[in-house]
Design an enzyme around this catalytic site. Sequence first.
Site, mmCIF file in Angstrom:
data_model
loop_
_atom_site.group_PDB
_atom_site.id
_atom_site.type_symbol
_atom_site.label_atom_id
_atom_site.label_comp_id
_atom_site.label_asym_id
_atom_site.label_seq_id
_atom_site.Cartn_x
_atom_site.Cartn_y
_atom_site.Cartn_z
ATOM 1 N N GLU A 116 0.825 -1.206 0.000
ATOM 2 C CA GLU A 116 0.000 0.000 0.000
ATOM 3 C C GLU A 116 0.862 1.260 0.000
ATOM 4 O OE1 GLU A 116 -3.740 2.106 2.320
ATOM 5 O OE2 GLU A 116 -2.671 0.458 3.299
ATOM 6 N N GLU A 148 -12.183 1.980 3.613
ATOM 7 C CA GLU A 148 -11.263 2.398 4.678
ATOM 8 C C GLU A 148 -11.349 3.913 4.877
ATOM 9 O OE1 GLU A 148 -6.833 1.143 6.154
ATOM 10 O OE2 GLU A 148 -6.984 2.207 4.267
#
Length: 304
Positions: free
Chosen positions: A182, A279
């Site tokens: 990420e 998220e």
Amino acid sequence: MKRRTFLNTTTMAGTALGISPKLFASEPWTNAHKFNLKYAPHLGMFKNMAGEDPIAQLHFMADQGFTAFEDNEMKNRPIELQERMKDVMAKRGLQMGVFVAHKIYWKEPNLASGNENLREEFLSQIKASVEVAKRVNAKWMTVVPGHVDLRQDMGYQTAHVVESLKRASDILEPHEMVMVLEPLNFRNHPGLFLSESPQAYEICKAVDSPSCKILFDIYHQQIQEGNLIPNIEACWDEIAYFQIGDNPGRKEPTTGEINYKNVFKFIHGKGYHGILGMEHGNSIEGAAGEQAVIDAYKATDQFL
């Protein structure tokens, strides 16, 4: 009495009596929304409408039509709860998304440093995460390579990171599990080694493993580099997972500048069948804010 109110009341009563909330679960609402993509809420996102109990929250997500779920903290939850959550996800058709696979070094270098002790620490945590993934039927786990090493040239740092990820891939490949790298934006997370999608793409190509792919967080990449759809297109063959958040604010779609309907349309048009993790926070507090999140996804999902 509304079904939701009844379920919340009976769930709380059952919890007080020591009875598992899943005993009160019933079939999904017949009017549950049919989403075109696998959007994945997380624990706490609907705690006012569903209650504090994680099991009740999973049932609520499924009742709303969501078909996936992610939990960054899954690795730290009691094994008994992990197993219960796995059972409910299987029963309700919720596919498990990512959890964080290892300790993230936010302020000091670890993988970029080339330090063998830190590398071994990372690999031992990946091995432990394999067991968690088996327990909860997870395929993907989030990896963040940590802080830059200011004492080394970026080329050396990249080589150190690639070597660590190759070794981690050797652990994951036999289980057909995938670590997703990420990139994180420089404003929220200054000083991290991995920040841009082209950099993640280069690393995945160097590792050359089906167990090392990209987690493309749309919120982070809007801040870091923008040009979302062209960058998703350029990285497509290495992307295994998406996460969502509007900018500014990192709240649900429709609250910021990102045209999520067009982004979702593009991702769907590419034939993506994976998970898109929600998220982000809720822009409005309380039950009204939780309903606003559901409504935002219904609205942006109308791209066909």
